[in-house]
Scaffold this active site. Structure first.
Site, mmCIF file in Angstrom:
data_model
loop_
_atom_site.group_PDB
_atom_site.id
_atom_site.type_symbol
_atom_site.label_atom_id
_atom_site.label_comp_id
_atom_site.label_asym_id
_atom_site.label_seq_id
_atom_site.Cartn_x
_atom_site.Cartn_y
_atom_site.Cartn_z
ATOM 1 C CB SER A 129 7.788 19.613 83.562
ATOM 2 O OG SER A 129 9.167 19.921 83.705
ATOM 3 C CE1 TYR A 142 7.745 22.271 78.833
ATOM 4 C CE2 TYR A 142 8.990 22.227 80.889
ATOM 5 C CZ TYR A 142 8.364 21.563 79.852
ATOM 6 O OH TYR A 142 8.330 20.179 79.848
#
Length: 267
Positions: A129, A142
């Site tokens: 990501s 995250y």
């Protein structure tokens, strides 16, 4: 001979888009899900696999190898979102997120490497990501799990060079998928000192996903990586400003970049 591809988390979102695109290009595609029976109408087979369960991983990998005789490409796509003030996220949820986003891909990689060494070639694509390149407020766990996978890939690449096995990261920005629905959201507590800033940031994050890019862009990117003889270490896919934010972090003083992020999230 058509390449055989395994995509973890291939039943929806980015994984499904990748699977459909590669199937249309003539690849032999297998996706995975913890609940494969829900996806009987999938255009490619969905096998049962939980990245937190070594037994299901081994069984699925062995099933593919027995049926196809090889496994050429693995796309580590299965992942989980998590949001909240780090102070208020239960430790168990932090560990659970790393079990999926970091240790999950490690388990899959360990399961497929013996076959790839036997073949004398293979490609592993880790879906990370853009959030993994920076510590984002209320997405810190995250960011950390995806950033850890990015660094692991850098090291793994060098260890695998002598076996003719390639590994790379493909880091998406915000894409229009159902990822927000599957996130763990730390609850908005009425008496929390983070109530307003976390609530506002949560609304902003969901808006970004709702107006995100088409997942087919990720499918096209993965296809190009597979067609590349010597993949790069990192690929970033998404809106220009999301990719440019990584460049800014590299060239700006840390405190200036931090201020830009805080202004963006209105903190």
């Amino acid at each position: 001979m058509s390449k055989v591809v395994l995509i973890t988390g291939g039943s929806s979102g980015i994984g499904k888009s990748i699977g459909i695109f590669l199937s249309q290009k003539g690849f032999v595609v297998y996706g995975t899900s913890r609940s494969p029976k829900k996806y009987k109408d999938s255009p490619f087979p969905i096998l049962g696999l939980d990245v937190k369960d070594n037994q299901t991983i081994s069984q699925t990998v062995e099933t593919i190898i027995q049926k196809e005789g090889r496994l050429d490409v693995v796309v580590n796509n299965a992942g989980a979102g998590i949001t909240g003030p780090i102070e208020e996220i239960p430790e168990a949820e932090i560990k659970n997120n790393f079990e999926t986003n970091f240790f999950g891909p490690i388990r899959v990689i360990k399961a497929v490497l013996p076959q790839m060494r036997k073949q004398g070639e293979g490609l592993i694509i880790n879906i990370t990501s853009i959030a993994g390149y920076m510590g984002l407020p209320y997405r810190g766990v995250y960011s950390a799990s995806k950033g850890a996978l990015e660094l692991l890939t850098e090291a793994y690449r060098m260890e695998l060079k002598s076996f003719n096995i390639e590994m790379t990261n493909v880091a998406p920005g915000d894409f229009a998928t159902n990822i927000a629905a599957g996130r763990y959201h730390a609850p908005l507590l009425e008496d929390s000192p983070y109530k307003k800033p976390y609530g506002d940031t949560l609304d902003l994050m969901n808006t970004h996903v709702d107006h995100g890019s088409n997942p087919n862009l990720m499918a096209e990117a993965v296809y190009k990586v597979i067609q590349t003889k010597k993949p790069k270490v990192h690929y970033k896919i998404g809106a220009f400003m999301q990719k440019f934010s990584i460049v800014l972090k590299r060239i700006l003083p840390d405190t200036v970049y931090e201020k830009l992020l805080m202004n963006h999230y209105k903190l």
